[in-house]
Scaffold this motif. Structure first.
Motif, short mmCIF file in Angstrom:
data_model
loop_
_atom_site.label_atom_id
_atom_site.label_comp_id
_atom_site.label_asym_id
_atom_site.label_seq_id
_atom_site.Cartn_x
_atom_site.Cartn_y
_atom_site.Cartn_z
N PRO A 206 29.87 50.08 40.19
CA PRO A 206 29.56 49.27 41.38
C PRO A 206 30.63 48.25 41.73
CG PRO A 206 27.60 49.51 40.02
CD PRO A 206 28.74 50.08 39.23
N THR A 207 31.36 47.74 40.74
CA THR A 207 32.39 46.74 41.02
C THR A 207 33.77 47.36 41.22
OG1 THR A 207 32.64 46.43 38.62
CG2 THR A 207 31.20 44.90 39.78
N ARG A 208 33.88 48.64 40.98
CA ARG A 208 35.15 49.35 41.15
C ARG A 208 35.13 50.32 42.33
NH1 ARG A 208 39.71 47.74 38.19
NH2 ARG A 208 39.07 47.00 36.15
N ALA A 209 33.95 50.63 42.85
CA ALA A 209 33.84 51.65 43.88
C ALA A 209 34.63 51.30 45.13
CB ALA A 209 32.37 51.87 44.24
N PRO A 256 41.28 36.55 36.10
CA PRO A 256 39.95 37.08 36.41
C PRO A 256 40.09 38.39 37.21
CG PRO A 256 40.06 34.74 36.90
CD PRO A 256 41.47 35.19 36.65
N PHE A 257 39.58 39.48 36.66
CA PHE A 257 39.87 40.79 37.25
C PHE A 257 38.69 41.72 37.04
CE2 PHE A 257 42.07 44.77 37.92
CZ PHE A 257 43.00 44.44 38.89
N PRO A 258 38.33 42.57 38.07
CA PRO A 258 39.04 42.82 39.32
C PRO A 258 38.82 41.74 40.37
CG PRO A 258 37.19 44.32 39.10
CD PRO A 258 37.26 43.54 37.82
N GLY A 259 37.72 41.80 41.17
CA GLY A 259 37.46 40.78 42.15
C GLY A 259 38.61 40.55 43.12
N LEU A 260 38.82 39.29 43.48
CA LEU A 260 39.86 38.94 44.44
C LEU A 260 41.25 39.35 43.95
CD1 LEU A 260 38.62 35.38 45.51
CD2 LEU A 260 38.75 37.41 46.99
#
Length: 415
Positions: A206-209, A256-260
């Motif tokens: 969900p956070t990489r899609a 902090p990764f991925p995100g922004l």
């Protein structure tokens, strides 16, 4: 109706972009000067979303798409080299790992065989992907990214096939709206996850899609969006490269990764692909595109999958055996060279025969091979952790030492 995918053809510069991605990852893992080279995986995600979505939509609009054909291509592309590396890693672990670590390897092999490696490593309490001395000694840790991709491709073909059953939905505008909604939702979840659940944000679909969906959207950009002004194309191409290189050189394992933070490499990849896109006969590639399309760079891109698979077990076993990072520059170069040699052999004698159908020439045989190979990986992995790492394989003196000292203390003594 104007086709969604026009002039679909092989783009050598995209293989060249794969070369940048895999070299970034390899140099990061080998400690050779790219502290943010892990973003190479994100470059792969965008490329993968672009290429696979292009293939699916091209087949759908021609009325020849089938799920069986799609998964046959995925099986030929993914399974043979992957299972070879997993089994080779399990064999090496027999000789090199103490029981507790062999148990962990068996679990990861079993989870990988059902494409759940990312979930396994998320649930494994080692402190995260960047935890020194634990995560970096897990020989199959890198298979998390393959699991993310395969989970994505369990969903996208079914979704697109369903959408194409309704003429009102299979327009460029509707598909871009669907992809954009998915990108925004996944990106917001990623930003939240990095702040509150960093390990989950790193490993889970969900956070990489959104990275894969960015490539999917790129695949159906209208031809009117293709950059035609030469200087603009050049500028966009090098701006994209700058986004990737900035992340490679200035990110670290504390970013902090991925995100922004995933925006520069992902948007950079999209810019390179977009600025080198062209219709028949016009808009020649940029100077960066021509470099990426050179034979040597393309070759590294062609072996990138095998290089990604082989390089990490080499580094992980080396760190385990040496009880830490190998410091000598020459030693690290030798490990990279070994990875390259294995990658070339794997590409030539495993990947290529399966993809060209000189091995398992029909669909039935490749599916039979894939199921059997994954079942063997699952069975071996399950046996290893069920039998507690098979301590009986160790010499008597080490088994005696393990009976009176914790494994971690014994590792220190052995080193």
């Amino acid at each position: 109706m104007v086709p969604l995918i026009q002039n679909f053809r092989y783009r050598p510069e995209v293989d060249g972009l794969r070369a940048i991605a895999v070299l970034a990852v390899v140099l990061f893992h080998s400690g050779l000067g790219l502290p943010g080279g892990y973003i190479g995986v994100d470059v792969f995600f965008v490329i993968s979303g672009y290429l696979i979505t292009s293939l699916i939509i091209n087949d759908l609009q021609q009325g020849k798409f089938t799920l069986a054909n799609f998964w046959e291509r995925r099986a030929r592309r993914i399974i043979p080299a992957l299972v070879t590396v997993v089994l080779a890693t399990l064999i090496a672990g027999w000789f090199l790992l103490l029981p507790k670590d062999y148990v962990a390897l068996g679990k990861s092999a079993a989870c990988q065989s059902v494409f759940g490696a990312n979930i396994h490593f998320w649930l494994t309490p080692v402190g995260g992907y960047f935890t020194a001395g634990t995560a970096d000694e897990m020989p199959l840790l890198h298979t998390w990214s393959l699991a993310v991709e395969e989970q994505f491709y369990m969903i996208v073909p079914l979704t697109l096939a369903a959408i194409f059953r309704f003429p009102g939905l299979r327009t460029r505008r509707m598909l871009l709206a669907i992809f954009s909604t998915g990108i925004l939702a996944s990106f917001l979840v990623s930003v939240y996850g990095v702040a509150h659940h960093r390990s989950a944000a790193f490993y889970l679909l969900p956070t990489r899609a959104w990275e894969l969906l960015l490539g999917s959207a790129l695949a159906i950009f209208p031809s009117s969006w293709i950059i035609r002004h030469r200087l603009t194309r050049e500028s966009a191409s090098y701006l994209g490269l700058a986004g990737i290189l900035f992340a490679c050189f200035f990110y670290t394992d504390t970013t902090p990764f991925p995100g922004l933070a995933a925006l520069p490499p992902c948007l950079g990849t999209a810019l390179i692909v977009w600025s080198n896109n062209r219709l028949a006969g016009d808009s020649p590639p940029t100077s960066l595109g021509r470099f990426l399309a050179t034979r040597a760079v393309v070759f590294v891109g062609l072996i990138s999958y095998s290089l990604y698979l082989w390089h990490w077990p080499i580094f992980a076993f080396s760190k385990y055996y040496l009880a830490g990072e190998p410091c000598a520059f020459g030693y690290r170069i030798a490990m990279v060279a070994l990875g390259l040699i294995l990658a070339i052999l794997s590409w030539r004698f495993i990947e290529t025969p399966f993809r060209q159908k000189s091995v398992c020439g029909n669909r039935k045989s490749i599916f039979r091979f894939a199921v059997t190979a994954l079942a063997i990986s699952f069975a071996f992995g399950t046996a290893i952790f069920s039998l507690k790492g098979l301590p009986s394989r160790l010499p008597d003196n080490i088994r005696e030492a393990l009976s009176v000292a914790p494994q971690d203390d014994l590792l220190l003594l052995l080193c």
